[in-house]
Design an enzyme around this catalytic site. Sequence first.
Site, short mmCIF file in Angstrom:
data_model
loop_
_atom_site.label_atom_id
_atom_site.label_comp_id
_atom_site.label_asym_id
_atom_site.label_seq_id
_atom_site.Cartn_x
_atom_site.Cartn_y
_atom_site.Cartn_z
N GLU A 153 14.10 -9.90 -44.85
CA GLU A 153 13.27 -9.21 -45.85
C GLU A 153 14.13 -8.57 -46.94
O GLU A 153 14.17 -7.34 -47.07
CB GLU A 153 12.38 -8.16 -45.19
CG GLU A 153 11.31 -8.74 -44.31
CD GLU A 153 10.29 -7.71 -43.85
OE1 GLU A 153 10.60 -6.50 -43.89
OE2 GLU A 153 9.19 -8.12 -43.44
N CYS A 160 23.69 1.38 -59.18
CA CYS A 160 25.06 1.90 -59.26
C CYS A 160 25.86 1.26 -60.40
O CYS A 160 25.36 0.38 -61.10
CB CYS A 160 25.77 1.68 -57.92
SG CYS A 160 26.30 -0.02 -57.65
N GLU A 305 7.02 -13.35 -38.75
CA GLU A 305 6.69 -12.11 -38.03
C GLU A 305 5.22 -11.78 -38.20
O GLU A 305 4.67 -11.89 -39.29
CB GLU A 305 7.48 -10.93 -38.62
CG GLU A 305 8.96 -10.96 -38.42
CD GLU A 305 9.61 -9.72 -39.05
OE1 GLU A 305 8.92 -8.71 -39.26
OE2 GLU A 305 10.80 -9.79 -39.36
N TRP A 313 4.18 1.76 -38.91
CA TRP A 313 4.54 2.27 -40.23
C TRP A 313 3.34 2.60 -41.11
O TRP A 313 3.51 2.93 -42.27
CB TRP A 313 5.48 1.30 -40.95
CG TRP A 313 5.18 -0.16 -40.77
CD1 TRP A 313 5.79 -1.02 -39.90
CD2 TRP A 313 4.19 -0.94 -41.45
NE1 TRP A 313 5.25 -2.29 -39.99
CE2 TRP A 313 4.27 -2.27 -40.94
CE3 TRP A 313 3.23 -0.66 -42.44
CZ2 TRP A 313 3.44 -3.30 -41.39
CZ3 TRP A 313 2.42 -1.69 -42.89
CH2 TRP A 313 2.53 -2.99 -42.37
N HIS A 356 6.27 0.39 -32.20
CA HIS A 356 5.79 -0.87 -32.79
C HIS A 356 5.62 -1.87 -31.66
O HIS A 356 6.51 -2.03 -30.83
CB HIS A 356 6.82 -1.37 -33.81
CG HIS A 356 6.37 -2.53 -34.63
ND1 HIS A 356 6.10 -3.78 -34.11
CD2 HIS A 356 6.14 -2.63 -35.96
CE1 HIS A 356 5.72 -4.58 -35.08
NE2 HIS A 356 5.73 -3.92 -36.22
C1 GLA Z 1 9.60 -6.10 -40.88
C2 GLA Z 1 11.02 -6.33 -40.39
C3 GLA Z 1 11.17 -6.16 -38.92
C4 GLA Z 1 10.38 -4.98 -38.42
C5 GLA Z 1 8.95 -5.14 -38.83
C6 GLA Z 1 8.04 -4.05 -38.34
O1 GLA Z 1 8.83 -7.19 -40.91
O2 GLA Z 1 11.51 -7.58 -40.79
O3 GLA Z 1 12.54 -6.00 -38.63
O4 GLA Z 1 10.90 -3.81 -38.96
O5 GLA Z 1 8.88 -5.12 -40.22
O6 GLA Z 1 6.72 -4.26 -38.73
#
Ligand code: GLA
Length: 666
Positions: A153, A160, A305, A313, A356
């Site tokens: 991600e 900077c 994912e 979160w 999570h």
């Molecule tokens: C992102 C990240 C993961 C994790 C998830 C949690 O997708 O890539 O490492 O932190 O969020 O939702």
Amino acid sequence: MPSLDDATRGRPVFGGDYNPEQWPEETWTEDFRLMREAGVNSVTVGVFSWAKIEPRPGARDFGWLDRLTDLAHGHGVGVVLATPTASPPPWMGARHPETLPRDENGQTVWWGSRQQFCASSPTYRRYAAAITEDLAARYAGHPALTMWHINNEYCTHCWCDETAAHFRRWLRARHGTVEALNEAWGTAFWSQRYDDWEEIIPPRRAQYRRNPAQELDFRRFTSDALMECYVAERDIVARHTPLVPVTTNFMPFWSGQDAWAWSAEEDVVSVDIYPDPKDPLGGQYNAMIGDMTRSQARGPWMLMEQAAGPVNWREVNHPKPRGLNRLLSLQSVARGADAVCYFQWRQSRQGAEKFHSGMLSHAGERGRTFQEVKRIGAELALLEDVVGTRATAGIAVLHDWNSWWAGQQDGRPSREVDYQRLVRAWHRALWESGLATDFAHPEHDLRGYRMVVVPHLYLLTDTAIDNLVSYARGGGTLVCGFFTGVADEHDRVREGGMDARLRALLGIGTVHEWWPLDPDESVSCDGFDATLWSEELSTDGGEVVAAYRGGELDGLAAVLRAGRAWYVSTLPSPPALRALLAGIAEEAGVRPVVEGLPEGVEAVRRGELLFVLNHGREPVTVTVPGTHHDLLTGAEVAGPMELERFGVAVLRETAAGRAVASGTAR
Ligand code: GLA
């Protein structure tokens, strides 16, 4: 070129991120036993392992990863191996503070979390390249290796001095001379003229509003700078393993990366999707991200994912009710995913994500989450025939990051106008109408679509405008939302309130004023309520389909058309937008995937298969014409069929059904 086919090897990929370094090695054997039980055939390993592999500068500890990859192979589980470069170890920041990002106020972003790297830092890049090189060399021939996952991600931003120098190099390549940059940025305004490249800095904290064209170029630069990091690592792994596909996971509909540009650099396009289980339109969101990712991939894609249960979160983190994980997973498959994966395999017990969910939650193997995961794994194994097949659509939704970036800046007519909200509203209208949609960039070849919709493209390049005009003049149906075609590629406003070519196409004379509406305000129109925005425009050849009624704009066009080109100068309420777009689609000859489905039931065609998905919490009876075989239950389906709450059927028409449909049965 390698592709997702090289990783699927004819079966859907099922698995998730696996962070074995968080567990004693005895747990690993247990993990693989349970993975097999759940039908898991892939783990993504190493995403956050930098400090474990390189505990101090230049050191290497691959022993644990050797054992882990061998164990995976022994259990028939493929490994998507990540370069660990998303989270540099603390020693890097401590020894090389210049690798740490600075925010726009000059504040350092410290280690202690993750992603604390400046994409422009040569030191960071050097260390990242070195560990990628060694990782690739070591695991190049490993039989478990199915794919490379670069970083994670990509999302950092930095202001900077190193970034400033890099930004200037990027600007030189883009604009050539300082004079051209001054022209493009409109620096005659507020005495911002630059005399020398060295005076140019990223848009740091300033007294008042900053230059919007500078901000726009900085967004473009940041996406490109991160992509350079990706490409550098991709090229290293590809040199070692030219036949192993490479990906990096996108955040869904995320503003920081121009995913059209990025996806062109990937063998496999992958994305992370986290619909809020409490959101009644979570299914539409999942569908929209699926449509977007499939379009970027131009074929099958990877759901890298998702969450098996709650994330941690949001303000309040809701678990997935029984059946929802399965529904959303199969919905992604219906929309072209050949890989269904999660963050993460085993739920952490420590660290910032201990609440999570994982596929194997704290509740363990007897927990509901794991039981549902097992069902999904078993069912995916029945869907081999879906792998590699395509989903097609008659409608394209246009989306462009440049327009998003330019249109969301300060100093515009209304801060209430939110790009994502508008794209989502238009996609929702099509989704609820049962119409299959792709996404496309405004400069793409659109001729394969019967209908193209533009929810809101404030910025359009000349090439894009010519493309839209020739699409519509060539017989395509084009529907444009408000405040479209207003600015050019430098965020310079075009005269007349909209580009003249577009006005001519849409039958608009002049846009005299924009009349944004307050959050709780609406204006009556013929047949619906206008929200968010309205426009005072004169027509020139356009036919008024619906007019504003009452108020300052009484009698002026809210919706107008000139032949097959339509303009919607407001955001109609959801039912009205749905009815409008469904009507235009029908006229354009685009039909719903299956007609007459009950509310909340979705049908998606992928290859020869028809997925029927119940987004409701109650069972529902559905009738799909023809005779089918349900791949999940093995049952023959003719006439009404019952779908459980959040239920899914994956149907293949039987030979008898096909004969009836084509009228050849006796
Ligand atoms: C992102 C990240 C993961 C994790 C998830 C949690 O997708 O890539 O490492 O932190 O969020 O939702």
